[in-house]
Design a protein around this motif. Structure first.
Motif, PDB file in Angstrom:
ATOM      1  N   THR A   1      36.096  31.047  46.146  1.00  0.00           N
ATOM      2  CA  THR A   1      36.652  30.751  44.825  1.00  0.00           C
ATOM      3  C   THR A   1      37.751  31.734  44.463  1.00  0.00           C
ATOM      4  O   THR A   1      38.836  31.350  44.014  1.00  0.00           O
ATOM      5  N   VAL A   2      37.478  33.010  44.682  1.00  0.00           N
ATOM      6  CA  VAL A   2      38.467  34.039  44.369  1.00  0.00           C
ATOM      7  C   VAL A   2      39.703  33.860  45.244  1.00  0.00           C
ATOM      8  O   VAL A   2      40.841  33.973  44.767  1.00  0.00           O
ATOM      9  N   THR A   3      39.507  33.569  46.526  1.00  0.00           N
ATOM     10  CA  THR A   3      40.646  33.359  47.419  1.00  0.00           C
ATOM     11  C   THR A   3      41.496  32.181  46.946  1.00  0.00           C
ATOM     12  O   THR A   3      42.728  32.261  46.911  1.00  0.00           O
ATOM     13  N   ALA A   4      40.839  31.087  46.580  1.00  0.00           N
ATOM     14  CA  ALA A   4      41.583  29.915  46.122  1.00  0.00           C
ATOM     15  C   ALA A   4      42.318  30.195  44.818  1.00  0.00           C
ATOM     16  O   ALA A   4      43.458  29.731  44.620  1.00  0.00           O
ATOM     17  N   GLU A   5      41.687  30.950  43.916  1.00  0.00           N
ATOM     18  CA  GLU A   5      42.328  31.244  42.636  1.00  0.00           C
ATOM     19  C   GLU A   5      43.532  32.157  42.796  1.00  0.00           C
ATOM     20  O   GLU A   5      44.428  32.155  41.952  1.00  0.00           O
ATOM     21  N   MET A   6      43.565  32.922  43.853  1.00  0.00           N
ATOM     22  CA  MET A   6      44.732  33.767  44.109  1.00  0.00           C
ATOM     23  C   MET A   6      45.955  32.940  44.501  1.00  0.00           C
ATOM     24  O   MET A   6      47.093  33.381  44.305  1.00  0.00           O
ATOM     25  N   VAL A   7      45.709  31.768  45.078  1.00  0.00           N
ATOM     26  CA  VAL A   7      46.806  31.004  45.673  1.00  0.00           C
ATOM     27  C   VAL A   7      47.039  29.670  44.976  1.00  0.00           C
ATOM     28  O   VAL A   7      48.178  29.299  44.699  1.00  0.00           O
ATOM     29  N   ALA A   8      45.964  28.943  44.710  1.00  0.00           N
ATOM     30  CA  ALA A   8      46.094  27.537  44.337  1.00  0.00           C
ATOM     31  C   ALA A   8      45.688  27.218  42.906  1.00  0.00           C
ATOM     32  O   ALA A   8      45.713  26.052  42.520  1.00  0.00           O
ATOM     33  N   VAL A   9      45.283  28.215  42.117  1.00  0.00           N
ATOM     34  CA  VAL A   9      44.804  27.960  40.763  1.00  0.00           C
ATOM     35  C   VAL A   9      45.437  28.994  39.833  1.00  0.00           C
ATOM     36  O   VAL A   9      45.728  30.126  40.254  1.00  0.00           O
ATOM     37  N   LYS A  10      45.637  28.630  38.608  1.00  0.00           N
ATOM     38  CA  LYS A  10      46.270  29.515  37.637  1.00  0.00           C
ATOM     39  C   LYS A  10      45.300  29.974  36.549  1.00  0.00           C
ATOM     40  O   LYS A  10      45.697  30.238  35.418  1.00  0.00           O
ATOM     41  N   SER A  11      44.028  30.104  36.896  1.00  0.00           N
ATOM     42  CA  SER A  11      43.034  30.629  35.958  1.00  0.00           C
ATOM     43  C   SER A  11      41.864  31.153  36.756  1.00  0.00           C
ATOM     44  O   SER A  11      41.739  30.885  37.960  1.00  0.00           O
ATOM     45  N   GLY A  12      40.984  31.906  36.068  1.00  0.00           N
ATOM     46  CA  GLY A  12      39.803  32.435  36.735  1.00  0.00           C
ATOM     47  C   GLY A  12      39.944  33.899  37.093  1.00  0.00           C
ATOM     48  O   GLY A  12      41.011  34.509  36.964  1.00  0.00           O
ATOM     49  N   LEU A  13      38.845  34.468  37.548  1.00  0.00           N
ATOM     50  CA  LEU A  13      38.814  35.895  37.880  1.00  0.00           C
ATOM     51  C   LEU A  13      39.744  36.232  39.036  1.00  0.00           C
ATOM     52  O   LEU A  13      40.392  37.279  39.043  1.00  0.00           O
ATOM     53  N   GLY A  14      39.788  35.377  40.049  1.00  0.00           N
ATOM     54  CA  GLY A  14      40.673  35.626  41.177  1.00  0.00           C
ATOM     55  C   GLY A  14      42.134  35.605  40.781  1.00  0.00           C
ATOM     56  O   GLY A  14      42.934  36.408  41.262  1.00  0.00           O
ATOM     57  N   TYR A  15      42.491  34.696  39.891  1.00  0.00           N
ATOM     58  CA  TYR A  15      43.873  34.646  39.408  1.00  0.00           C
ATOM     59  C   TYR A  15      44.226  35.911  38.639  1.00  0.00           C
ATOM     60  O   TYR A  15      45.310  36.483  38.820  1.00  0.00           O
TER      61      TYR A  15
END
Length: 287
Positions: A222-236
């Motif tokens: 989830t964190v990996t995806a939020e760094m690249v493909a999502v614009k919200s969340g803890l990873g972002y």
């Protein structure tokens, strides 16, 4: 000869409240000792000047950033101030969605492969070819297929959680004592009854182990995806704050992810303790 008081004495006295409290405090101290030691060492090293504070914030600075991210009391985290719950819920929703799909598919396919030779021969080779492919290598395709939104993150969580669940389910079914299955068959149980009344309960410990491994993978993906493909969340937030050199927020995001992952595992352990009630929740030493 036993006296009257010996005869009427209860077999076991209840544990005194003070003793129970002392045991709880001792258990808490054992769990907290190592984290506190690590935090103290980190604080001392950060304040020693070996590295600039901007590159290695002290735990006190990280906790201050985390507190403002959660409560928004002084806006020191700027645009993130007071938005922690929103970011955490965004990540948690992606974890739960992808994890639920992975659990349903992984347990179902794992039990089928472990039970049926035909399904094993037709399905397992393809899955075993896909299993070594790192889930992060699917990111370009996930973005092309699903765009920049929740769907690529859910897809990656599914990939990261699916294979640990699958492999443990297969192992659990294949490890069932064949004598139990023969005994059930001799008593007239149908194939469905053998599967639901004997195989699945016997395979549950292995399945639960796979579920616990998979929840950690789900948070990582989830964190990996939020760094690249999502614009919200803890990873972002983690990745975005890195661009602005706010390493205190980066570390606060890492702590948040670790804490939520730990709580997720605790929840699974609680469910497993109620489902696998015949197993002792102790170590090999019995404590």
């Amino acid at each position: 000869m036993a006296s009257a008081t010996d005869v009427t004495r209860p077999a076991a006295l209840p544990l005194p409240a003070a003793s129970a409290l002392r045991r709880r405090l001792t258990g808490f101290a054992e769990r907290a000792a190592l984290p506190l030691l690590l935090v103290a060492g980190w604080e001392a090293f950060a304040r020693s000047g070996a590295l600039p504070p901007a590159l290695l914030p002290a735990p006190s600075a990280v906790l201050h950033a985390l507190a403002d991210w959660v409560g928004g009391f002084d806006e020191s985290t700027q645009s993130y101030s007071g938005h922690w719950l929103q970011d955490a819920l965004a990540s948690l929703s992606r974890v739960l969605a992808g994890y639920a799909i992975a659990a349903f598919a992984g347990i179902g396919l794992g039990v089928a492969i472990g039970w049926s030779r035909l399904i094993e021969r037709t399905v397992e080779p393809t899955l075993q070819m896909l299993r070594p492919i790192p889930p992060v290598s699917w990111i370009p395709l996930a973005i092309i297929w699903f765009g920049i939104a929740d769907k690529p993150a859910i897809f990656l969580v599914f990939l990261g959680a699916f294979f640990p669940i699958l492999m443990n389910a297969i192992h659990g079914v294949r490890s069932v004592d064949r004598n139990l299955i023969r005994a059930g068959a001799m008593m007239g149980a149908s194939e469905r009854q053998l599967l639901t009344a004997i195989v699945l309960p016997a395979a549950l410990p292995s399945i639960v182990s796979g579920l616990r491994i998979a929840i950690g993978s789900a948070w990582m993906l989830t964190v990996t995806a939020e760094m690249v493909a999502v614009k919200s969340g803890l990873g972002y937030v983690l990745w975005d704050s890195y661009y602005f050199l706010r390493y205190d927020i980066v570390l606060a995001a890492m702590i948040s992810i670790g804490l939520l992952g730990y709580l997720s595992d605790l929840g699974l352990k609680a469910v497993a303790a109620s489902v696998l009630h015949w197993q002792r929740a102790t170590t090999v030493q019995g404590r």
